[in-house]
Write an enzyme that holds these catalytic residues in place. Structure first.
Site, PDB file in Angstrom:
ATOM      1  CG  HIS A   1      39.129  -3.772  27.928  1.00 40.10           C
ATOM      2  ND1 HIS A   1      39.626  -4.703  26.195  1.00 40.10           N
ATOM      3  CD2 HIS A   1      40.001  -3.636  27.589  1.00 40.10           C
ATOM      4  CE1 HIS A   1      40.773  -4.429  25.748  1.00 40.10           C
ATOM      5  NE2 HIS A   1      41.266  -4.260  26.454  1.00 40.10           N
TER       6      HIS A   1
ATOM      7  CG  ASN B   1      42.830  -6.865  30.596  1.00 40.72           C
ATOM      8  OD1 ASN B   1      42.195  -7.737  31.408  1.00 40.72           O
ATOM      9  ND2 ASN B   1      42.137  -6.385  29.414  1.00 40.72           N
ATOM     10  CD1 TRP B   2      47.735 -11.392  33.043  1.00 37.69           C
ATOM     11  CD2 TRP B   2      47.075 -13.550  34.423  1.00 37.69           C
ATOM     12  NE1 TRP B   2      48.383 -12.063  33.495  1.00 37.69           N
ATOM     13  CE2 TRP B   2      48.125 -13.106  34.151  1.00 37.69           C
ATOM     14  CE3 TRP B   2      46.729 -14.347  34.243  1.00 37.69           C
ATOM     15  CZ2 TRP B   2      49.458 -13.697  35.304  1.00 37.69           C
ATOM     16  CZ3 TRP B   2      47.457 -15.109  34.860  1.00 37.69           C
ATOM     17  CH2 TRP B   2      48.821 -14.711  35.159  1.00 37.69           C
ATOM     18  CE  LYS B   3      44.111  -8.091  25.894  1.00 37.95           C
ATOM     19  NZ  LYS B   3      44.039  -7.449  25.093  1.00 37.95           N
TER      20      LYS B   3
ATOM     21  CD  GLU C   1      43.938  -0.355  27.507  1.00 33.31           C
ATOM     22  OE1 GLU C   1      44.825  -1.157  27.643  1.00 33.31           O
ATOM     23  OE2 GLU C   1      42.537  -1.038  26.767  1.00 33.31           O
TER      24      GLU C   1
ATOM     25  CD  GLU D   1      40.671  -7.461  24.097  1.00 30.96           C
ATOM     26  OE1 GLU D   1      40.219  -7.822  25.324  1.00 30.96           O
ATOM     27  OE2 GLU D   1      41.479  -6.699  23.101  1.00 30.96           O
TER      28      GLU D   1
ATOM     29  N   GLY E   1      46.593  -5.662  21.115  1.00 29.54           N
ATOM     30  CA  GLY E   1      46.918  -7.192  20.570  1.00 29.54           C
ATOM     31  C   GLY E   1      47.597  -7.319  18.914  1.00 29.54           C
TER      32      GLY E   1
ATOM     33  CB  SER F   1      50.707  -3.159  20.685  1.00 30.88           C
ATOM     34  OG  SER F   1      49.664  -3.862  20.020  1.00 30.88           O
TER      35      SER F   1
HETATM   36  C1  PEP Z   1      45.091  -4.158  26.739  1.00 31.36           C
HETATM   37  O1  PEP Z   1      44.392  -5.231  26.467  1.00 31.36           O
HETATM   38  O2  PEP Z   1      44.578  -3.935  27.575  1.00 31.36           O
HETATM   39  C2  PEP Z   1      46.378  -4.811  26.124  1.00 31.36           C
HETATM   40  C3  PEP Z   1      46.382  -3.550  25.739  1.00 31.36           C
HETATM   41  O3  PEP Z   1      46.518  -5.321  25.036  1.00 31.36           O
HETATM   42  P1  PEP Z   1      47.845  -5.275  24.626  1.00 31.36           P
HETATM   43  O4  PEP Z   1      48.631  -5.446  25.836  1.00 31.36           O
HETATM   44  O5  PEP Z   1      47.591  -6.952  24.207  1.00 31.36           O
HETATM   45  O6  PEP Z   1      47.575  -5.189  23.825  1.00 31.36           O
END
Ligand code: PEP
Length: 248
Positions: free
Chosen positions: A92, A9-11, A162, A94, A168, A207
């Site tokens: 997600h 997931n490049w966000k 998640e 976010e 993050g 993470s």
């Molecule tokens: C995500 O954005 O879905 C995610 C798991 O981010 P990260 O791996 O940076 O924690």
């Protein structure tokens, strides 16, 4: 037997200058044919990303629940398909946090993804306060209950657990905690869709790095990983793909 899936997931990261990373990740994906790999890119990179990704599917990180209409700034399933996306992330944390999206929104968006022939990665996960209050399991069950689209099957739907506090932050739950939530998620899927639950992959996200991927991917009921920060470069993402291949 569910094949492992590693989804990046490049966000809100990635410009055309980053396309060589997409190509390098696609090359690594081709070298590990036992693992499914996909990259969910910013909208602006989907078309160009698909152009350099070869057989690796690329996807998006959100879509509108409607296919067209007066929705300034939004993007629809047909637009994503035309751009070359084959997958979309919905729900997600976010988006739940920043855009105040609910599980009902995730449900409607998952249905839109399905209607347009997209694979759907549906996210769920508790906040830190909810975990501290001992409510993590109940929250995940409730999110699945409210957001699982009709006719859910592993042919097009993937669930991603998640925990919001792990995204993050460099923090991850213990392997026991991951296994416990994945078991609960699997049981909830089974309750809702019966035997079809066995085909639905449940990813862990939060993470994940090359250093912890082997342990996480070796945990029961963990069928892959949704990866944010560590998916942005081939250098960081390829070790996770390799770990998934070893975990089989
Ligand atoms: C995500 O954005 O879905 C995610 C798991 O981010 P990260 O791996 O940076 O924690």
């Amino acid at each position: 037997m569910r094949r492992k899936l590693v989804a990046g997931n490049w966000k809100m990261h990635g410009l055309k200058a980053d396309l060589p990373q997409v190509a390098a990740i696609a090359e690594a994906a081709a070298a590990h044919p036992g693992v499914d790999v996909t990259l969910c890119l910013p909208f602006t990179l989907i078309e160009a990303g698909a152009g350099v990704a070869g057989a690796m599917p690329v996807g998006a990180q959100d879509l509108h629940e409607n296919d067209r209409g007066a929705h300034t700034g939004c993007i629809s399933g047909p637009m994503l398909v035309e751009a070359g996306a084959s997958v979309v992330i919905v729900g997600h944390s976010e988006r739940r946090g920043d855009q105040h999206e609910t599980s009902h929104d995730a449900w409607a968006k998952a249905a839109a993804g399905r209607r347009n022939g997209l694979g759907v990665i549906l996210c769920c996960g508790e906040t830190e306060a909810e975990r501290d209050a001992g409510r993590a399991e109940r929250i995940v069950q409730s999110q699945i209950e409210k957001s699982l689209p009709d006719g859910a099957s592993g042919e097009w739907l993937t669930l991603a657990y998640e925990p919001r506090w792990a995204i993050g932050t460099g923090k991850t739950p213990t392997l026991e905690d991951i296994a416990a939530i994945h078991a609960i998620a699997r049981a909830k899927l089974r309750q809702m869709v019966g035997d079809a639950a066995d085909g639905i992959r449940i990813l862990y996200g939060g993470s994940v790095t090359g250093a912890n991927a082997a342990a996480i991917l070796g945990t029961e009921n963990v069928d892959g990983a949704l990866v944010g920060g560590a998916s942005l470069t081939a250098e960081k993402f390829v070790p996770i793909i390799a770990a998934a291949a070893r975990a089989g």
